[in-house]
Design a protein around this motif. Structure first.
Motif, PDB file in Angstrom:
ATOM      1  N   ALA A   1       0.914  -1.017   0.018  1.00 55.95           N
ATOM      2  CA  ALA A   1      -0.074  -0.017  -0.071  1.00 55.95           C
ATOM      3  C   ALA A   1       0.694   1.179   0.105  1.00 55.95           C
ATOM      4  N   GLY A   2       0.445   2.141  -1.069  1.00 50.15           N
ATOM      5  CA  GLY A   2       1.379   3.390  -1.007  1.00 50.15           C
ATOM      6  C   GLY A   2       2.544   3.311  -1.682  1.00 50.15           C
ATOM      7  N   THR A   3       3.250   2.173  -2.028  1.00 48.87           N
ATOM      8  CA  THR A   3       4.481   1.966  -2.723  1.00 48.87           C
ATOM      9  C   THR A   3       4.312   1.409  -4.242  1.00 48.87           C
ATOM     10  N   PRO A   4       5.173   1.596  -5.110  1.00 49.92           N
ATOM     11  CA  PRO A   4       5.079   0.885  -6.290  1.00 49.92           C
ATOM     12  C   PRO A   4       5.673  -0.643  -6.248  1.00 49.92           C
ATOM     13  N   CYS A   5       6.116  -0.948  -5.040  1.00 49.44           N
ATOM     14  CA  CYS A   5       6.986  -2.090  -4.866  1.00 49.44           C
ATOM     15  C   CYS A   5       5.953  -3.296  -4.404  1.00 49.44           C
ATOM     16  N   SER A   6       6.502  -4.610  -4.596  1.00 53.13           N
ATOM     17  CA  SER A   6       5.900  -5.803  -4.388  1.00 53.13           C
ATOM     18  C   SER A   6       5.836  -5.902  -2.791  1.00 53.13           C
ATOM     19  N   SER A   7       4.629  -6.541  -2.341  1.00 48.84           N
ATOM     20  CA  SER A   7       4.536  -6.713  -0.932  1.00 48.84           C
ATOM     21  C   SER A   7       5.628  -7.555  -0.184  1.00 48.84           C
ATOM     22  N   SER A   8       6.435  -8.310  -1.131  1.00 48.28           N
ATOM     23  CA  SER A   8       7.646  -9.311  -0.577  1.00 48.28           C
ATOM     24  C   SER A   8       8.833  -8.314  -0.144  1.00 48.28           C
ATOM     25  N   ALA A   9       8.968  -7.124  -0.844  1.00 48.43           N
ATOM     26  CA  ALA A   9       9.997  -6.263  -0.748  1.00 48.43           C
ATOM     27  C   ALA A   9      10.214  -5.675   1.008  1.00 48.43           C
ATOM     28  N   ARG A  10      11.411  -5.545   1.539  1.00 48.90           N
ATOM     29  CA  ARG A  10      11.549  -5.295   2.781  1.00 48.90           C
ATOM     30  C   ARG A  10      11.962  -3.627   2.816  1.00 48.90           C
ATOM     31  N   ALA A  11      12.638  -3.222   1.622  1.00 43.69           N
ATOM     32  CA  ALA A  11      13.176  -1.869   1.185  1.00 43.69           C
ATOM     33  C   ALA A  11      12.374  -1.503  -0.179  1.00 43.69           C
ATOM     34  N   CYS A  12      11.865  -0.597  -0.562  1.00 47.52           N
ATOM     35  CA  CYS A  12      11.338  -0.145  -1.823  1.00 47.52           C
ATOM     36  C   CYS A  12      12.148   1.318  -2.199  1.00 47.52           C
ATOM     37  N   ILE A  13      12.449   1.552  -3.410  1.00 45.67           N
ATOM     38  CA  ILE A  13      12.924   2.586  -3.763  1.00 45.67           C
ATOM     39  C   ILE A  13      12.219   2.919  -5.060  1.00 45.67           C
ATOM     40  N   ASP A  14      11.675   4.261  -5.197  1.00 53.52           N
ATOM     41  CA  ASP A  14      11.044   4.705  -6.357  1.00 53.52           C
ATOM     42  C   ASP A  14      11.868   5.948  -7.020  1.00 53.52           C
ATOM     43  N   LEU A  15      12.917   5.474  -8.023  1.00 54.38           N
ATOM     44  CA  LEU A  15      13.591   6.427  -8.895  1.00 54.38           C
ATOM     45  C   LEU A  15      12.951   7.758  -9.257  1.00 54.38           C
ATOM     46  N   SER A  16      11.830   7.523  -9.788  1.00 54.66           N
ATOM     47  CA  SER A  16      11.311   8.447 -10.440  1.00 54.66           C
ATOM     48  C   SER A  16      10.461   9.611  -9.592  1.00 54.66           C
ATOM     49  N   ALA A  17      10.488   9.143  -8.323  1.00 52.48           N
ATOM     50  CA  ALA A  17       9.737  10.198  -7.145  1.00 52.48           C
ATOM     51  C   ALA A  17      10.794  10.348  -6.243  1.00 52.48           C
ATOM     52  N   ASN A  18      12.034   9.888  -6.335  1.00 49.70           N
ATOM     53  CA  ASN A  18      12.998  10.135  -5.502  1.00 49.70           C
ATOM     54  C   ASN A  18      12.639   9.973  -3.970  1.00 49.70           C
ATOM     55  N   ARG A  19      11.977   8.592  -3.726  1.00 52.52           N
ATOM     56  CA  ARG A  19      11.471   8.401  -2.394  1.00 52.52           C
ATOM     57  C   ARG A  19      11.823   6.664  -1.930  1.00 52.52           C
ATOM     58  N   ALA A  20      11.693   6.574  -0.862  1.00 57.52           N
ATOM     59  CA  ALA A  20      12.382   5.119  -0.385  1.00 57.52           C
ATOM     60  C   ALA A  20      11.305   4.768   0.748  1.00 57.52           C
ATOM     61  N   TRP A  21      11.149   3.619   1.126  1.00 58.48           N
ATOM     62  CA  TRP A  21      10.456   3.097   2.295  1.00 58.48           C
ATOM     63  C   TRP A  21      10.961   1.876   2.912  1.00 58.48           C
ATOM     64  N   LEU A  22      10.591   1.798   4.131  1.00 57.45           N
ATOM     65  CA  LEU A  22      10.741   0.286   4.645  1.00 57.45           C
ATOM     66  C   LEU A  22       9.539  -0.145   4.884  1.00 57.45           C
TER      67      LEU A  22
END
Length: 184
Positions: free
Chosen positions: A68-89
């Motif tokens: 939810a709220g990220t472009p990454c799969s639910s299996s990722a522990r860390a997510c990086i969105d290069l086009s939006a310059n954002r990251a999540w744990l």
């Protein structure tokens, strides 16, 4: 070669990657699943490349669900969105921390997209290529590419720069083997 065809990697380039990694013994055969793009040189700050993770859907579903709220799969522990310059744990498909601002690779040193695993961490790392530049709170996930504390105004040589607080949080949270997904 049969194994390569099953993985959809038939061809001289894939065979060379597969055989080269097997002959050298430095990179597991799984690394040939997502070989790095030859057009994007990966910066070499330290260790040998980590084995990428195959982009596969979660079992029992037709596609990999996104967190939810990220472009990454639910299996990722860390997510990086290069086009939006954002990251999540993330934890179990839910955002645990973020989004936080990032900067990433400049022209000629682009941060490669893909799905990788954390290979190692070094709290006080210094670059072996760029005049021993400090890379505090480094979490390496794609060869010489790492999350680390760095400028949020300047583009990097391929690494993902985080603020000090975010770099500390990523360093303290991520463990060797955790999945890191980088989306364009």
């Amino acid at each position: 070669m049969r194994a390569l065809k099953l993985l959809g990697l038939a061809g001289a380039t894939a065979a060379a990657v597969f055989l080269g990694s097997a002959a050298v013994g430095a990179v597991p055969a799984e690394a040939s699943i997502n070989p790095p793009s030859p057009a994007v040189p990966a910066p070499v700050h330290a260790p040998p490349p980590a084995a990428p993770v195959a982009n596969t859907p979660d079992p029992g579903s037709g596609t990999a669900p996104t967190a939810a709220g990220t472009p990454c799969s639910s299996s990722a522990r860390a997510c990086i969105d290069l086009s939006a310059n954002r990251a999540w744990l993330m934890q179990d498909g839910k955002v645990q921390y973020g989004p936080v601002p990032i900067t990433h690779g400049r022209q000629g040193f682009l941060t490669p997209p893909g799905t990788f695993r954390v290979s190692f961490k070094d709290m006080n790392h210094k670059s072996s290529l760029f005049n021993s530049a400090p890379m505090p709170y480094s979490v390496f996930f794609n060869g010489g590419v790492a999350f680390h504390q760095g400028s949020l105004r300047q583009l990097s040589h391929g690494c993902v720069h985080l603020s000090r607080a975010a770099a500390q949080n990523f360093f303290n949270t991520l463990q060797t083997g955790d999945v890191v997904q980088v989306v364009p």
